[in-house]
Design a protein around this motif. Structure first.
Motif, mmCIF file in Angstrom:
data_model
loop_
_atom_site.group_PDB
_atom_site.id
_atom_site.type_symbol
_atom_site.label_atom_id
_atom_site.label_comp_id
_atom_site.label_asym_id
_atom_site.label_seq_id
_atom_site.Cartn_x
_atom_site.Cartn_y
_atom_site.Cartn_z
ATOM 1 N N GLN A 76 -27.091 2.335 -19.253
ATOM 2 C CA GLN A 76 -27.985 2.865 -18.927
ATOM 3 C C GLN A 76 -29.268 2.265 -19.116
ATOM 4 N N VAL A 77 -29.480 1.340 -20.151
ATOM 5 C CA VAL A 77 -30.576 0.788 -20.600
ATOM 6 C C VAL A 77 -30.953 -0.238 -19.432
ATOM 7 N N PHE A 78 -29.838 -0.844 -18.955
ATOM 8 C CA PHE A 78 -29.942 -2.089 -18.109
ATOM 9 C C PHE A 78 -30.068 -1.629 -16.758
ATOM 10 N N ASN A 79 -29.644 -0.317 -16.248
ATOM 11 C CA ASN A 79 -29.978 0.166 -15.188
ATOM 12 C C ASN A 79 -31.579 0.596 -14.922
ATOM 13 N N ALA A 80 -31.904 1.333 -16.401
ATOM 14 C CA ALA A 80 -33.322 1.556 -16.354
ATOM 15 C C ALA A 80 -34.114 0.467 -16.321
ATOM 16 N N GLY A 81 -34.042 -0.961 -16.876
ATOM 17 C CA GLY A 81 -34.674 -1.914 -16.446
ATOM 18 C C GLY A 81 -34.567 -2.480 -15.234
ATOM 19 N N ILE A 82 -33.569 -2.182 -14.510
ATOM 20 C CA ILE A 82 -33.537 -2.575 -13.223
ATOM 21 C C ILE A 82 -34.595 -1.840 -12.393
ATOM 22 N N VAL A 83 -34.618 -0.516 -12.682
ATOM 23 C CA VAL A 83 -35.464 0.336 -11.622
ATOM 24 C C VAL A 83 -36.992 0.127 -12.222
ATOM 25 N N GLY A 84 -37.070 -0.160 -13.419
ATOM 26 C CA GLY A 84 -38.451 -0.368 -14.015
ATOM 27 C C GLY A 84 -39.047 -1.672 -13.387
ATOM 28 N N THR A 85 -38.103 -2.570 -13.202
ATOM 29 C CA THR A 85 -38.512 -3.777 -12.722
ATOM 30 C C THR A 85 -39.098 -3.662 -11.251
ATOM 31 N N SER A 174 -36.901 3.782 -5.953
ATOM 32 C CA SER A 174 -36.606 5.260 -6.200
ATOM 33 C C SER A 174 -35.231 5.657 -5.636
ATOM 34 N N GLN A 175 -34.831 4.833 -4.850
ATOM 35 C CA GLN A 175 -33.330 5.187 -4.122
ATOM 36 C C GLN A 175 -32.210 4.811 -5.231
ATOM 37 N N LEU A 176 -32.528 3.670 -6.023
ATOM 38 C CA LEU A 176 -31.874 3.204 -7.052
ATOM 39 C C LEU A 176 -31.761 4.152 -8.378
ATOM 40 N N ALA A 177 -32.945 4.759 -8.596
ATOM 41 C CA ALA A 177 -33.213 5.883 -9.774
ATOM 42 C C ALA A 177 -32.361 7.164 -9.463
ATOM 43 N N SER A 178 -32.173 7.441 -8.037
ATOM 44 C CA SER A 178 -31.477 8.864 -7.746
ATOM 45 C C SER A 178 -29.948 8.311 -7.944
ATOM 46 N N ARG A 179 -29.509 6.961 -7.915
ATOM 47 C CA ARG A 179 -28.015 6.726 -7.687
ATOM 48 C C ARG A 179 -27.482 5.998 -9.102
ATOM 49 N N GLN A 193 -38.097 2.803 -18.298
ATOM 50 C CA GLN A 193 -38.411 2.062 -16.979
ATOM 51 C C GLN A 193 -39.655 1.530 -17.217
ATOM 52 N N ILE A 194 -40.672 2.565 -17.501
ATOM 53 C CA ILE A 194 -42.191 1.853 -17.420
ATOM 54 C C ILE A 194 -42.292 0.809 -18.632
ATOM 55 N N GLY A 195 -41.655 0.922 -19.546
ATOM 56 C CA GLY A 195 -41.831 -0.053 -20.898
ATOM 57 C C GLY A 195 -41.446 -1.549 -20.474
ATOM 58 N N LEU A 196 -39.999 -1.293 -19.974
ATOM 59 C CA LEU A 196 -39.548 -2.762 -19.515
ATOM 60 C C LEU A 196 -40.352 -3.191 -18.322
ATOM 61 N N GLY A 197 -40.601 -2.600 -17.328
ATOM 62 C CA GLY A 197 -41.351 -3.067 -16.167
ATOM 63 C C GLY A 197 -42.638 -3.353 -16.641
ATOM 64 N N GLY A 198 -43.468 -2.783 -17.578
ATOM 65 C CA GLY A 198 -44.516 -3.234 -17.983
ATOM 66 C C GLY A 198 -44.782 -4.329 -18.776
#
Length: 301
Positions: A76-85, A174-179, A193-198
């Motif tokens: 889940q952390v990895f996926n959040a990092g992908i979406v945030g990136t 956005s599409q990945l975040a829903s899947r 998401q915003i922390g890793l992307g930031g």
């Protein structure tokens, strides 16, 4: 923190919560244009984007982690990092880079292609897309083009391509975040998401040599507004919309935000409101109304 949680009373109905989330996203991101304009008086572009997301992500993480016993899994952390990136690092970064050569009005029109990209990606992913949804997309695009009518701005091809790529990354994120499997807690998911992307944007800004050379009250106030409202509150609301509405409704902010920006420009900067503005507003609001109608039809099936 517990006292704060008790005093936050959200609407109980699904439609009420969606309406609140849309209002936050529309107002926060629509007013972000003015706030960014003020903040750029002290912050370089990429560093401004990265720092506000990084600090907001850390703040939300500390809030979400308070008293938590169930933590997100590594996946889940990895996926959040992908979406945030994609949403913060790539999309916002490319938009900022592109706006070095593209004016604000032209950039707003290009960013309005996000719902079109979102609908196309949804169709490719297998979700049925009604003909009326394509009509809603077309109306929204028409409205944003008319909203920018008469600006006389000419965008170079390189800047246009960069901003359109940023819009594509936003729609894809956005599409990945829903899947993808993300942390079940909205606060924790948004924080990661915003922390890793930031963090990625801040690192790139630092490596490219961006620094804050001077400071002032108004830029500092604008930075705080961007961090608290345009990042913390708006990304939480947007995350809720992604989970509970269609991609078309969630991305409808890309149509409404220019209206908010134009209204603030008229009130704060004295920019004129023409007949084209009125026509564009009607087209954009019709697009959003159609989006809501199709989303409601899908929800009751």
């Amino acid at each position: 923190m517990r006292g704060l949680r008790l005093h936050l009373r959200l609407p109980r109905s699904r439609s009420g919560r969606i309406a609140l989330a849309l209002a936050i996203v529309y107002l926060a991101w629509g007013s972000a244009y003015l706030a960014v304009h003020v903040a750029l008086g002290a912050f370089p572009p990429l560093l401004l984007s990265g720092l506000r997301n990084l600090v907001a992500g850390i703040g939300l993480f500390l809030y979400a982690a308070h008293g938590r016993r169930v933590w997100p899994t590594p996946v889940q952390v990895f996926n959040a990092g992908i979406v945030g990136t994609m949403l913060v690092g790539l999309s916002s970064g490319l938009l900022t880079f592109g706006m070095r050569s593209v004016g604000t009005g032209a950039a707003a029109v290009m960013v309005a292609t996000v719902p079109l990209f979102a609908t196309v990606i949804s169709a490719v992913a297998g979700r049925p897309v009604a003909k009326g949804e394509w009509v809603a997309v077309a109306l929204g695009l028409l409205g944003t083009v008319v909203l920018n009518q008469g600006s006389g701005s000419t965008a170079p091809a390189s800047g246009t391509i960069v901003i359109l790529c940023g819009a594509l990354f936003w729609a894809g994120g956005s599409q990945l975040a829903s899947r993808l499997a993300l942390p079940s807690d909205l606060f924790m998911s948004t924080a990661l998401q915003i922390g890793l992307g930031g963090a990625i944007s801040t690192a790139l800004a630092w490596l490219s040599g961006e620094r804050v050379t001077h400071f002032g009250f108004l830029p500092a106030f604008a930075f705080l507004y961007l961090m608290l409202m345009a990042t913390m509150a708006a990304y939480l609301a947007y995350g809720f919309l992604i989970r509970h509405t269609s991609p078309l409704v969630a991305s409808s902010c890309m149509y409404v935000n220019p209206i908010v920006a134009v209204a603030l420009g008229a009130l704060m900067l004295g920019e004129p409101v023409t007949r084209w503005t009125v026509f564009a507003t009607a087209a954009i609001l019709s697009s959003v109304a159609l989006s809501f109608w199709f989303d409601r039809r899908r929800a009751v099936r």
